[in-house]
Design a protein around this motif. Sequence first.
Motif, PDB file in Angstrom:
ATOM      1  N   SER A 140       0.853  -1.188   0.000  1.00 16.84           N
ATOM      2  CA  SER A 140       0.000   0.000   0.000  1.00 16.84           C
ATOM      3  C   SER A 140       0.887   1.235   0.000  1.00 16.84           C
ATOM      4  O   SER A 140       2.110   1.145   0.116  1.00 16.84           O
ATOM      5  CB  SER A 140      -0.907   0.019   1.233  1.00 16.84           C
ATOM      6  OG  SER A 140      -0.141   0.286   2.399  1.00 16.84           O
ATOM      7  N   ASP A 142       1.229   3.318   2.315  1.00 14.14           N
ATOM      8  CA  ASP A 142       1.894   3.468   3.615  1.00 14.14           C
ATOM      9  C   ASP A 142       3.232   2.736   3.662  1.00 14.14           C
ATOM     10  O   ASP A 142       4.098   3.074   4.472  1.00 14.14           O
ATOM     11  CB  ASP A 142       0.979   2.954   4.735  1.00 14.14           C
ATOM     12  CG  ASP A 142      -0.245   3.835   4.927  1.00 14.14           C
ATOM     13  OD1 ASP A 142      -0.150   5.051   4.677  1.00 14.14           O
ATOM     14  OD2 ASP A 142      -1.305   3.306   5.316  1.00 14.14           O
ATOM     15  N   ASP A 143       3.415   1.741   2.815  1.00 10.63           N
ATOM     16  CA  ASP A 143       4.680   1.005   2.763  1.00 10.63           C
ATOM     17  C   ASP A 143       5.750   1.749   1.970  1.00 10.63           C
ATOM     18  O   ASP A 143       6.889   1.274   1.860  1.00 10.63           O
ATOM     19  CB  ASP A 143       4.465  -0.375   2.130  1.00 10.63           C
ATOM     20  CG  ASP A 143       3.573  -1.268   2.981  1.00 10.63           C
ATOM     21  OD1 ASP A 143       3.649  -1.154   4.221  1.00 10.63           O
ATOM     22  OD2 ASP A 143       2.797  -2.055   2.407  1.00 10.63           O
ATOM     23  N   LYS A 145       6.877   4.790   2.707  1.00 12.78           N
ATOM     24  CA  LYS A 145       7.551   5.797   3.532  1.00 12.78           C
ATOM     25  C   LYS A 145       9.065   5.654   3.423  1.00 12.78           C
ATOM     26  O   LYS A 145       9.619   4.568   3.613  1.00 12.78           O
ATOM     27  CB  LYS A 145       7.111   5.650   4.994  1.00 12.78           C
ATOM     28  CG  LYS A 145       5.634   6.009   5.203  1.00 12.78           C
ATOM     29  CD  LYS A 145       5.195   5.791   6.645  1.00 12.78           C
ATOM     30  CE  LYS A 145       3.719   6.146   6.803  1.00 12.78           C
ATOM     31  NZ  LYS A 145       3.222   5.897   8.174  1.00 12.78           N
ATOM     32  N   TYR A 164      -0.619  13.382  -0.007  1.00 15.98           N
ATOM     33  CA  TYR A 164      -0.254  12.394   1.018  1.00 15.98           C
ATOM     34  C   TYR A 164       0.876  12.938   1.884  1.00 15.98           C
ATOM     35  O   TYR A 164       0.848  12.820   3.119  1.00 15.98           O
ATOM     36  CB  TYR A 164       0.168  11.084   0.347  1.00 15.98           C
ATOM     37  CG  TYR A 164       0.495   9.977   1.329  1.00 15.98           C
ATOM     38  CD1 TYR A 164      -0.494   9.113   1.786  1.00 15.98           C
ATOM     39  CD2 TYR A 164       1.796   9.800   1.809  1.00 15.98           C
ATOM     40  CE1 TYR A 164      -0.201   8.095   2.704  1.00 15.98           C
ATOM     41  CE2 TYR A 164       2.098   8.799   2.718  1.00 15.98           C
ATOM     42  CZ  TYR A 164       1.095   7.947   3.160  1.00 15.98           C
ATOM     43  OH  TYR A 164       1.394   6.950   4.075  1.00 15.98           O
ATOM     44  N   HIS A 168       1.448  13.450   6.017  1.00 14.08           N
ATOM     45  CA  HIS A 168       2.280  12.362   6.555  1.00 14.08           C
ATOM     46  C   HIS A 168       3.750  12.768   6.681  1.00 14.08           C
ATOM     47  O   HIS A 168       4.651  11.946   6.553  1.00 14.08           O
ATOM     48  CB  HIS A 168       2.163  11.120   5.661  1.00 14.08           C
ATOM     49  CG  HIS A 168       0.812  10.474   5.690  1.00 14.08           C
ATOM     50  ND1 HIS A 168      -0.262  10.958   4.964  1.00 14.08           N
ATOM     51  CD2 HIS A 168       0.344   9.384   6.377  1.00 14.08           C
ATOM     52  CE1 HIS A 168      -1.322  10.191   5.195  1.00 14.08           C
ATOM     53  NE2 HIS A 168      -0.988   9.239   6.039  1.00 14.08           N
ATOM     54  N   ALA A 171       6.608  11.923   3.982  1.00  9.74           N
ATOM     55  CA  ALA A 171       7.135  10.560   4.112  1.00  9.74           C
ATOM     56  C   ALA A 171       7.647   9.998   2.792  1.00  9.74           C
ATOM     57  O   ALA A 171       8.526   9.125   2.788  1.00  9.74           O
ATOM     58  CB  ALA A 171       6.055   9.642   4.676  1.00  9.74           C
TER      59      ALA A 171
END
Length: 283
Positions: A140, A142-143, A145, A164, A168, A171
């Motif tokens: 996803s 989030d992986d 970063k 994003y 975040h 990131a």
Amino acid sequence: MKKWFAILSVMAIILVLAGCGSSDDTSSASGSSGDVKKIIVGTGTQFKNVCFIDENGNLTGFDVELIKELDKRLPQYEFEFKTMDFGNLLLSLDAGKIDMVSHQMEKNPEREAKYLFNKNPYSIFLNRVAVAKDNNSIHSIDDLKGKKVLTSPTSNAAYVLKEYNKTHGNALNIVYTSGAANDTVQQITSGRIDATITTDFANRFNTDEKGEVALKTVGDPLTQSDVLYVLNKNEQGLADDLDKAIQEVKDDGTLSKLSIKWLGEDFTKSLEDVKKESSSSKK
């Protein structure tokens, strides 16, 4: 006798004038009946499965066949294609050489300030993370970063990534490129770049030297890109009529069938529809 001759002469003149008047009432500048408006549709010939010339020399593809279907449902219009290079489509719209563009077009702020778009999308592409086929560590966004994500600077994908990062703590390491699809593939498969953002449809063009799809999409859809028609600002009536006809082909399943036939999948489902289906399947 002269009196009857005069009467007959007057009647003949009246009939001739009536005939001329009837001819004028049923003609128009485009050569169609007065109630039918000819619409010149600008499209291309180089977009495989969308708008291209087949082996018989005929213009066809998803966008082309959809316009033909809408033409059947909008008797007040006569749609006629005019083909050209993609880069000339909006220029031709500006110059009044065409009335609308059909070439898998999406909105952006610059275009929206200048042109009119219909509201009901005829294709919907969902943006997802794409990685090398053998990558099993990224599932996803989030992986990603601390990893490098490739995109072009003015794309919808770039907007997604920047948004994003805003929430975040920056990131993602966003890397910008204007390169072609094969350059993206090479950078990701070589490990220089970790991922990109694309759609399932566009990912089919991310092929290696063997012609095989080299990337895979992972994770839930991030956003959706709506494909619309581009018109001049004074064509609100046409835009409204197109929206109604598009809804008809959605409701009776015609649009879905055309999408599956030409694009390989049903690209008519919105992000909300996909989320509902995913939620239902998990119950």
